[in-house]
Design a protein around this motif. Structure first.
Motif, PDB file in Angstrom:
ATOM      1  N   LEU A 101       0.828  -1.202   0.000  1.00 45.17           N
ATOM      2  CA  LEU A 101       0.000   0.000   0.000  1.00 45.17           C
ATOM      3  C   LEU A 101       0.865   1.255   0.000  1.00 45.17           C
ATOM      4  CD1 LEU A 101      -2.745  -1.090   2.560  1.00 45.17           C
ATOM      5  CD2 LEU A 101      -3.003  -0.882   0.092  1.00 45.17           C
ATOM      6  N   LYS A 102       1.938   1.217   0.762  1.00 46.49           N
ATOM      7  CA  LYS A 102       2.830   2.366   0.813  1.00 46.49           C
ATOM      8  C   LYS A 102       3.484   2.618  -0.546  1.00 46.49           C
ATOM      9  CE  LYS A 102       6.823   4.166   3.355  1.00 46.49           C
ATOM     10  NZ  LYS A 102       7.833   3.885   4.420  1.00 46.49           N
ATOM     11  N   TRP A 123      -1.029   6.274  -6.303  1.00 43.30           N
ATOM     12  CA  TRP A 123      -2.218   5.823  -7.019  1.00 43.30           C
ATOM     13  C   TRP A 123      -3.448   5.873  -6.115  1.00 43.30           C
ATOM     14  CZ3 TRP A 123      -2.396   5.627 -12.043  1.00 43.30           C
ATOM     15  CH2 TRP A 123      -1.225   5.387 -12.768  1.00 43.30           C
ATOM     16  N   ILE A 124      -3.255   5.573  -4.840  1.00 43.14           N
ATOM     17  CA  ILE A 124      -4.370   5.632  -3.890  1.00 43.14           C
ATOM     18  C   ILE A 124      -4.856   7.071  -3.730  1.00 43.14           C
ATOM     19  CG2 ILE A 124      -5.032   5.259  -1.481  1.00 43.14           C
ATOM     20  CD1 ILE A 124      -3.106   2.894  -1.438  1.00 43.14           C
ATOM     21  N   ILE A 125      -3.904   8.010  -3.625  1.00 42.94           N
ATOM     22  CA  ILE A 125      -4.276   9.427  -3.515  1.00 42.94           C
ATOM     23  C   ILE A 125      -4.977   9.896  -4.782  1.00 42.94           C
ATOM     24  CG2 ILE A 125      -3.345  11.765  -3.327  1.00 42.94           C
ATOM     25  CD1 ILE A 125      -1.148  10.654  -1.559  1.00 42.94           C
ATOM     26  N   LEU A 126      -4.472   9.452  -5.940  1.00 40.45           N
ATOM     27  CA  LEU A 126      -5.105   9.824  -7.212  1.00 40.45           C
ATOM     28  C   LEU A 126      -6.524   9.269  -7.301  1.00 40.45           C
ATOM     29  CD1 LEU A 126      -4.894  11.095 -10.011  1.00 40.45           C
ATOM     30  CD2 LEU A 126      -3.921   8.950 -10.851  1.00 40.45           C
ATOM     31  N   ALA A 127      -6.730   8.029  -6.836  1.00 38.38           N
ATOM     32  CA  ALA A 127      -8.073   7.440  -6.843  1.00 38.38           C
ATOM     33  C   ALA A 127      -9.011   8.210  -5.921  1.00 38.38           C
ATOM     34  CB  ALA A 127      -8.003   5.974  -6.425  1.00 38.38           C
ATOM     35  N   LEU A 133     -13.767   8.633   0.034  1.00 32.68           N
ATOM     36  CA  LEU A 133     -13.649   7.385   0.792  1.00 32.68           C
ATOM     37  C   LEU A 133     -13.806   6.172  -0.118  1.00 32.68           C
ATOM     38  CD1 LEU A 133     -13.385   5.973   3.528  1.00 32.68           C
ATOM     39  CD2 LEU A 133     -15.852   6.197   3.795  1.00 32.68           C
ATOM     40  N   LEU A 134     -14.751   6.248  -1.059  1.00 31.95           N
ATOM     41  CA  LEU A 134     -14.963   5.138  -1.986  1.00 31.95           C
ATOM     42  C   LEU A 134     -13.745   4.930  -2.872  1.00 31.95           C
ATOM     43  CD1 LEU A 134     -16.945   3.025  -3.027  1.00 31.95           C
ATOM     44  CD2 LEU A 134     -17.814   4.724  -4.638  1.00 31.95           C
ATOM     45  N   GLY A 135     -13.136   6.034  -3.329  1.00 36.75           N
ATOM     46  CA  GLY A 135     -11.928   5.918  -4.137  1.00 36.75           C
ATOM     47  C   GLY A 135     -10.793   5.253  -3.376  1.00 36.75           C
TER      48      GLY A 135
END
Length: 245
Positions: A20-21, A26-30, A184-186
């Motif tokens: 995840l790190k 990509w998580i922030i972009l989502a 949150l969903l992203g």
């Protein structure tokens, strides 16, 4: 055996944490994409709704307000009045009075009746896309209800205490709430994809993976040297030939 299982869980969680790190961008972009889509959808696709509320008082007699029997009877009548307020005869008359382009069932879905416990207060709330029409509808419902109950029940009709007001702010949808849910969903979807990929990935990357996936103990390992990976060899300095005298 239990200790070993706990160690495996810790290793898996640690691996997941690093996965995840590694994909944090990509998580922030989502999250940004999810929040943007939710914000745009709320602004462009959802119809803003407005609420207007009127308050009515249920009485059993014209002149008494303090009798315990009247209070108990008034509380019971309030429950009956709640049903009569959204009855077909009342709402269809409101539709005719205001020339509303809607059916009885549609108007009923936009009307909410509330009664604070142990009281004879009945609050009627109407939700409508137009703030002005929300007030007109709730006021007409209160007037028609009072007249209808007075005629049908042959008693003291409920008194209108407060008329509805034209609302200044929309009651729904909440742009901030929907945007937060989109963010949150992203995050949840992106983290779920990374987690699924990490769990399904069974490629061998380390000595521990050999024992984990193949069940074969590692006897020896070759050190991973940088010069072997890059294919570059260290250059040796050539000694200069001695000068002839």
């Amino acid at each position: 055996m239990e200790k070993r299982q706990n160690e495996v869980i810790e290793i898996d969680l640690l691996e997941l944490f690093y996965a995840l790190k590694k994909q944090i961008l990509w998580i922030i972009l989502a999250a940004i994409v999810g929040g943007t889509l939710a914000f745009a959808g709320t602004k462009l696709l959802m119809t803003p709704m407005y609420e207007s509320t009127t308050t009515m008082l249920v009485l059993t007699k014209e002149t008494t307000l303090s009798s315990l029997a009247d209070l108990q009877m008034g509380t019971q009548l309030t429950n009956d009045y709640e049903i009569l307020t959204v009855s077909r005869q009342v709402l269809e008359r409101v539709i005719d009075d205001l020339n509303l382009d809607m059916e009885y069932e549609d108007l009923k879905e936009n009307v909410q009746i509330s009664n604070p416990s142990d009281s004879r207060i009945m609050e009627i709330t109407v939700t409508y896309p137009s703030p002005k029409m929300a007030k007109e509808i709730v006021d007409d419902i209160a007037a028609v209800t009072s007249e209808f109950i007075g005629d049908k029940m042959e008693g003291v009709p409920p008194k209108i205490i407060d008329e509805g007001e034209v609302p200044d702010h929309k009651s729904s949808p909440s742009t901030m709430k929907n945007t937060a849910l989109g963010i949150l969903l992203g995050i949840v979807i992106s983290c779920g994809v990374v987690t699924l990929y990490t769990v399904m990935d069974d490629t061998v990357k380390s000595e521990e993976d050999i024992e984990k996936y193949l069940g074969i103990p590692t006897l020896a390992s070759v050190p991973d040297r940088k010069d072997y990976i890059t294919g570059k060899k260290k250059k040796t300095k050539k000694s200069k030939p001695a000068k002839k005298r």
